[in-house]
Design a protein around this motif. Structure first.
Motif, mmCIF file in Angstrom:
data_model
loop_
_atom_site.group_PDB
_atom_site.id
_atom_site.type_symbol
_atom_site.label_atom_id
_atom_site.label_comp_id
_atom_site.label_asym_id
_atom_site.label_seq_id
_atom_site.Cartn_x
_atom_site.Cartn_y
_atom_site.Cartn_z
ATOM 1 N N MET A 35 35.987 35.474 26.410
ATOM 2 C CA MET A 35 37.253 34.788 26.624
ATOM 3 C C MET A 35 38.182 35.759 27.223
ATOM 4 O O MET A 35 39.132 35.357 28.065
ATOM 5 N N ALA A 36 38.200 36.920 26.626
ATOM 6 C CA ALA A 36 39.354 38.052 27.102
ATOM 7 C C ALA A 36 39.037 38.318 28.629
ATOM 8 O O ALA A 36 39.964 38.343 29.489
ATOM 9 N N PHE A 37 37.680 38.400 28.980
ATOM 10 C CA PHE A 37 37.301 38.703 30.537
ATOM 11 C C PHE A 37 37.789 37.662 31.548
ATOM 12 O O PHE A 37 38.505 38.034 32.448
ATOM 13 N N LEU A 38 37.639 36.577 31.016
ATOM 14 C CA LEU A 38 37.946 35.111 31.898
ATOM 15 C C LEU A 38 39.196 34.998 31.948
ATOM 16 O O LEU A 38 40.157 34.936 32.980
ATOM 17 N N MET A 39 40.005 35.060 30.590
ATOM 18 C CA MET A 39 41.423 34.760 30.633
ATOM 19 C C MET A 39 42.126 35.849 31.324
ATOM 20 O O MET A 39 43.269 35.771 32.045
ATOM 21 N N SER A 40 41.956 37.330 31.055
ATOM 22 C CA SER A 40 42.600 38.271 31.893
ATOM 23 C C SER A 40 42.370 37.875 33.307
ATOM 24 O O SER A 40 43.363 38.513 34.083
ATOM 25 N N GLY A 41 41.291 37.643 33.945
ATOM 26 C CA GLY A 41 41.145 37.590 35.303
ATOM 27 C C GLY A 41 41.980 36.504 35.916
ATOM 28 O O GLY A 41 42.667 36.515 36.791
ATOM 29 N N ILE A 42 42.029 35.318 35.287
ATOM 30 C CA ILE A 42 42.651 34.103 35.679
ATOM 31 C C ILE A 42 44.228 34.415 35.510
ATOM 32 O O ILE A 42 45.039 34.234 36.575
ATOM 33 N N ILE A 55 47.011 34.611 38.515
ATOM 34 C CA ILE A 55 48.059 33.692 38.722
ATOM 35 C C ILE A 55 49.439 34.274 38.606
ATOM 36 O O ILE A 55 50.243 33.848 39.327
ATOM 37 N N ASN A 56 49.521 35.657 37.767
ATOM 38 C CA ASN A 56 50.841 36.216 37.922
ATOM 39 C C ASN A 56 50.937 37.048 39.033
ATOM 40 O O ASN A 56 52.214 37.345 39.636
ATOM 41 N N LEU A 57 49.895 37.503 39.545
ATOM 42 C CA LEU A 57 50.089 38.560 40.735
ATOM 43 C C LEU A 57 49.550 38.210 42.208
ATOM 44 O O LEU A 57 49.709 38.989 42.897
ATOM 45 N N GLY A 58 48.541 37.349 42.116
ATOM 46 C CA GLY A 58 47.839 36.846 43.334
ATOM 47 C C GLY A 58 46.728 38.014 43.382
ATOM 48 O O GLY A 58 46.723 39.024 42.739
ATOM 49 N N TRP A 59 46.062 37.934 44.550
ATOM 50 C CA TRP A 59 45.147 38.917 44.901
ATOM 51 C C TRP A 59 45.668 40.010 45.710
ATOM 52 O O TRP A 59 46.753 39.731 46.504
ATOM 53 N N PHE A 60 45.506 41.234 45.231
ATOM 54 C CA PHE A 60 46.288 42.450 46.047
ATOM 55 C C PHE A 60 45.143 43.356 45.920
ATOM 56 O O PHE A 60 44.242 43.310 45.334
ATOM 57 N N ASP A 61 45.514 44.509 46.683
ATOM 58 C CA ASP A 61 44.389 45.744 46.841
ATOM 59 C C ASP A 61 44.651 46.227 45.249
ATOM 60 O O ASP A 61 45.422 46.581 44.578
ATOM 61 N N GLY A 62 43.364 46.664 44.864
ATOM 62 C CA GLY A 62 43.054 47.071 43.464
ATOM 63 C C GLY A 62 43.219 45.976 42.344
ATOM 64 O O GLY A 62 43.218 46.267 41.200
ATOM 65 N N PHE A 63 42.871 44.796 42.785
ATOM 66 C CA PHE A 63 42.882 43.571 41.856
ATOM 67 C C PHE A 63 41.813 43.717 41.015
ATOM 68 O O PHE A 63 42.308 43.583 39.799
ATOM 69 N N ILE A 64 40.633 44.144 41.358
ATOM 70 C CA ILE A 64 39.573 44.403 40.179
ATOM 71 C C ILE A 64 39.682 45.550 39.229
ATOM 72 O O ILE A 64 39.765 45.171 37.970
ATOM 73 N N ALA A 65 40.549 46.479 39.791
ATOM 74 C CA ALA A 65 40.898 47.409 38.948
ATOM 75 C C ALA A 65 42.083 46.941 37.639
ATOM 76 O O ALA A 65 42.041 47.297 36.562
ATOM 77 N N GLY A 66 42.679 46.204 38.549
ATOM 78 C CA GLY A 66 44.002 45.730 37.538
ATOM 79 C C GLY A 66 43.571 44.564 36.462
ATOM 80 O O GLY A 66 43.909 44.819 35.238
ATOM 81 N N TRP A 67 42.475 43.985 36.914
ATOM 82 C CA TRP A 67 41.905 42.790 36.140
ATOM 83 C C TRP A 67 40.988 43.675 34.947
ATOM 84 O O TRP A 67 41.091 43.294 33.697
ATOM 85 N N LEU A 68 40.225 44.833 35.375
ATOM 86 C CA LEU A 68 39.544 45.266 34.332
ATOM 87 C C LEU A 68 40.550 45.990 33.206
ATOM 88 O O LEU A 68 40.298 46.146 32.172
ATOM 89 N N ARG A 69 41.626 46.532 33.529
ATOM 90 C CA ARG A 69 42.509 47.245 32.971
ATOM 91 C C ARG A 69 43.355 46.205 31.906
ATOM 92 O O ARG A 69 43.200 46.549 30.650
ATOM 93 N N ALA A 70 43.643 45.012 32.376
ATOM 94 C CA ALA A 70 43.920 43.913 31.721
ATOM 95 C C ALA A 70 43.068 43.573 30.578
ATOM 96 O O ALA A 70 43.332 43.197 29.543
ATOM 97 N N TYR A 71 41.692 43.469 30.995
ATOM 98 C CA TYR A 71 40.584 42.998 30.075
ATOM 99 C C TYR A 71 40.473 43.935 28.987
ATOM 100 O O TYR A 71 40.289 43.483 27.877
ATOM 101 N N LEU A 72 40.660 45.270 29.221
ATOM 102 C CA LEU A 72 40.264 45.972 28.159
ATOM 103 C C LEU A 72 41.529 45.832 26.969
ATOM 104 O O LEU A 72 41.265 45.936 25.872
ATOM 105 N N TYR A 73 42.778 45.626 27.507
ATOM 106 C CA TYR A 73 43.855 45.384 26.370
ATOM 107 C C TYR A 73 43.657 44.135 25.674
ATOM 108 O O TYR A 73 43.834 44.062 24.535
ATOM 109 N N ALA A 74 43.140 42.937 26.577
ATOM 110 C CA ALA A 74 42.947 41.690 26.098
ATOM 111 C C ALA A 74 41.712 41.752 25.067
ATOM 112 O O ALA A 74 42.095 41.209 23.736
ATOM 113 N N HIS A 75 40.777 42.485 25.477
ATOM 114 C CA HIS A 75 39.645 42.544 24.332
ATOM 115 C C HIS A 75 40.070 43.232 23.174
ATOM 116 O O HIS A 75 39.588 42.802 21.874
ATOM 117 N N ALA A 76 40.904 44.186 23.416
ATOM 118 C CA ALA A 76 41.182 44.936 22.086
ATOM 119 C C ALA A 76 42.140 44.179 21.290
ATOM 120 O O ALA A 76 42.061 44.227 19.929
#
Length: 80
Positions: free
Chosen positions: A19-26, A30-51
């Motif tokens: 759930m954290a992986f999917l929701m953090s990516g979505i 939604i909030n930032l759109g596709w940007f350079d470094g999107f995957i890194a930003g997504w994974l960072r958000a995922y770590l916080y979300a899963h915690a």
């Protein structure tokens, strides 16, 4: 692999991970759109979300099960 007594913890860890992986990516998209470094930003958000999600799923899963049982039993009693 693991003793049955760890079933609830392992379930909460896996479910919150999905759930954290999917929701953090979505939500990152939604909030930032596709940007350079999107995957890194997504994974960072995922770590916080899963915690956050792991202890919340672990705590609220029993409540969710009880509510579900009551809803199912209420439906069975009403004849639907």
């Amino acid at each position: 692999m693991f003793p049955a007594k760890f079933q609830a913890v392992i379930f909460a860890f896996i479910m919150s991970g999905f759930m954290a992986f999917l929701m953090s990516g979505i939500l990152t998209f939604i909030n930032l759109g596709w940007f350079d470094g999107f995957i890194a930003g997504w994974l960072r958000a995922y770590l916080y979300a899963h915690a956050c999600a792991f202890p919340l799923v672990f705590v609220f899963a029993p409540l969710s099960r009880r509510i579900t049982v009551r809803l199912i039993n209420a439906r069975d009693i009403s004849g639907s």
